[in-house]
Design a protein around this motif. Structure first.
Motif, PDB file in Angstrom:
ATOM      1  N   ILE A  45      10.426  11.224   0.714  1.00  0.00           N
ATOM      2  CA  ILE A  45      10.091   9.814   0.522  1.00  0.00           C
ATOM      3  C   ILE A  45       9.184   9.695  -0.702  1.00  0.00           C
ATOM      4  CG2 ILE A  45       8.018   9.866   1.976  1.00  0.00           C
ATOM      5  CD1 ILE A  45       8.945   7.141   3.075  1.00  0.00           C
ATOM      6  N   ALA A  46       9.219   8.556  -1.357  1.00  0.00           N
ATOM      7  CA  ALA A  46       8.304   8.271  -2.453  1.00  0.00           C
ATOM      8  C   ALA A  46       7.401   7.120  -2.020  1.00  0.00           C
ATOM      9  CB  ALA A  46       9.073   7.896  -3.714  1.00  0.00           C
ATOM     10  N   LEU A  47       6.124   7.238  -2.303  1.00  0.00           N
ATOM     11  CA  LEU A  47       5.161   6.175  -2.007  1.00  0.00           C
ATOM     12  C   LEU A  47       4.897   5.401  -3.288  1.00  0.00           C
ATOM     13  CD1 LEU A  47       2.575   8.239   0.082  1.00  0.00           C
ATOM     14  CD2 LEU A  47       4.531   6.917   0.913  1.00  0.00           C
ATOM     15  N   ILE A  48       5.138   4.115  -3.261  1.00  0.00           N
ATOM     16  CA  ILE A  48       4.910   3.273  -4.433  1.00  0.00           C
ATOM     17  C   ILE A  48       3.489   2.735  -4.335  1.00  0.00           C
ATOM     18  CG2 ILE A  48       5.696   1.280  -5.742  1.00  0.00           C
ATOM     19  CD1 ILE A  48       8.402   1.640  -4.173  1.00  0.00           C
ATOM     20  N   VAL A  49       2.666   3.060  -5.331  1.00  0.00           N
ATOM     21  CA  VAL A  49       1.262   2.652  -5.326  1.00  0.00           C
ATOM     22  C   VAL A  49       0.925   1.903  -6.605  1.00  0.00           C
ATOM     23  CG1 VAL A  49       0.536   4.565  -3.833  1.00  0.00           C
ATOM     24  CG2 VAL A  49       0.503   4.862  -6.297  1.00  0.00           C
ATOM     25  N   ASP A  50      -0.141   1.091  -6.527  1.00  0.00           N
ATOM     26  CA  ASP A  50      -0.598   0.392  -7.727  1.00  0.00           C
ATOM     27  C   ASP A  50      -1.643   1.245  -8.447  1.00  0.00           C
ATOM     28  OD1 ASP A  50      -2.979   0.086  -6.319  1.00  0.00           O
ATOM     29  OD2 ASP A  50      -2.810  -2.091  -6.134  1.00  0.00           O
ATOM     30  N   GLU A  51      -2.248   0.680  -9.481  1.00  0.00           N
ATOM     31  CA  GLU A  51      -3.211   1.438 -10.280  1.00  0.00           C
ATOM     32  C   GLU A  51      -4.480   1.807  -9.509  1.00  0.00           C
ATOM     33  OE1 GLU A  51      -3.763  -2.850 -10.583  1.00  0.00           O
ATOM     34  OE2 GLU A  51      -2.070  -1.632 -11.223  1.00  0.00           O
ATOM     35  N   LYS A  52      -4.734   1.131  -8.390  1.00  0.00           N
ATOM     36  CA  LYS A  52      -5.893   1.453  -7.547  1.00  0.00           C
ATOM     37  C   LYS A  52      -5.509   2.361  -6.380  1.00  0.00           C
ATOM     38  CE  LYS A  52      -8.223  -2.831  -8.623  1.00  0.00           C
ATOM     39  NZ  LYS A  52      -8.725  -4.108  -8.086  1.00  0.00           N
ATOM     40  N   ASP A  53      -4.285   2.892  -6.419  1.00  0.00           N
ATOM     41  CA  ASP A  53      -3.760   3.789  -5.392  1.00  0.00           C
ATOM     42  C   ASP A  53      -3.532   3.087  -4.053  1.00  0.00           C
ATOM     43  OD1 ASP A  53      -2.798   6.290  -5.806  1.00  0.00           O
ATOM     44  OD2 ASP A  53      -4.476   7.335  -4.895  1.00  0.00           O
ATOM     45  N   ILE A  54      -3.326   1.784  -4.096  1.00  0.00           N
ATOM     46  CA  ILE A  54      -3.028   1.023  -2.882  1.00  0.00           C
ATOM     47  C   ILE A  54      -1.527   1.063  -2.655  1.00  0.00           C
ATOM     48  CG2 ILE A  54      -3.060  -1.274  -1.831  1.00  0.00           C
ATOM     49  CD1 ILE A  54      -5.674  -1.764  -3.359  1.00  0.00           C
ATOM     50  N   LEU A  55      -1.143   1.389  -1.435  1.00  0.00           N
ATOM     51  CA  LEU A  55       0.266   1.507  -1.092  1.00  0.00           C
ATOM     52  C   LEU A  55       0.942   0.143  -1.157  1.00  0.00           C
ATOM     53  CD1 LEU A  55       2.570   3.345  -0.039  1.00  0.00           C
ATOM     54  CD2 LEU A  55       1.846   2.705   2.273  1.00  0.00           C
ATOM     55  N   LEU A  56       2.003   0.061  -1.966  1.00  0.00           N
ATOM     56  CA  LEU A  56       2.778  -1.166  -2.100  1.00  0.00           C
ATOM     57  C   LEU A  56       4.076  -1.096  -1.303  1.00  0.00           C
ATOM     58  CD1 LEU A  56       2.402  -1.692  -5.953  1.00  0.00           C
ATOM     59  CD2 LEU A  56       1.078  -2.769  -4.122  1.00  0.00           C
ATOM     60  N   GLY A  57       4.583   0.114  -1.117  1.00  0.00           N
ATOM     61  CA  GLY A  57       5.837   0.268  -0.390  1.00  0.00           C
ATOM     62  C   GLY A  57       6.299   1.709  -0.393  1.00  0.00           C
ATOM     63  N   THR A  58       7.460   1.913   0.185  1.00  0.00           N
ATOM     64  CA  THR A  58       8.057   3.243   0.245  1.00  0.00           C
ATOM     65  C   THR A  58       9.480   3.172  -0.283  1.00  0.00           C
ATOM     66  OG1 THR A  58       8.862   2.895   2.490  1.00  0.00           O
ATOM     67  CG2 THR A  58       6.684   3.908   2.251  1.00  0.00           C
ATOM     68  N   LEU A  59       9.994   4.318  -0.666  1.00  0.00           N
ATOM     69  CA  LEU A  59      11.341   4.385  -1.196  1.00  0.00           C
ATOM     70  C   LEU A  59      11.980   5.687  -0.735  1.00  0.00           C
ATOM     71  CD1 LEU A  59      13.256   2.849  -3.151  1.00  0.00           C
ATOM     72  CD2 LEU A  59      12.348   4.306  -4.973  1.00  0.00           C
TER      73      LEU A  59
END
Length: 72
Positions: A45-59
């Motif tokens: 799985i890939a974890l999609i994060v923003d520049e603050k390392d906050i989880l936005l979603g998964t792929l």
């Protein structure tokens, strides 16, 4: 799916926490980047994060496959 992801992250061994960094991608990552991360990652799985390392979603590879089949 979310329950499975949460369980995998919860049961992830403490000494392998650094591996989480290896499965993070940003919103600007390419599909190839995502597939590479999914392929090498133990959790597939890939974890999609923003520049603050906050989880936005998964792929997952299934998400990418479905998007390609629907004309991404």
């Amino acid at each position: 799916m979310w329950l499975w992801i949460c369980w995998k992250l919860y049961t992830f061994e403490r000494n392998n926490v650094k591996q989480i960094d290896n499965i993070k991608i940003s919103m600007s990552s390419t599909i190839n980047d995502a597939l590479r991360v999914i392929d090498i990652g133990r959790m597939q799985i890939a974890l999609i994060v923003d520049e603050k390392d906050i989880l936005l979603g998964t792929l997952t590879d299934g998400d990418i496959r479905r998007a390609l089949l629907n004309g991404l």
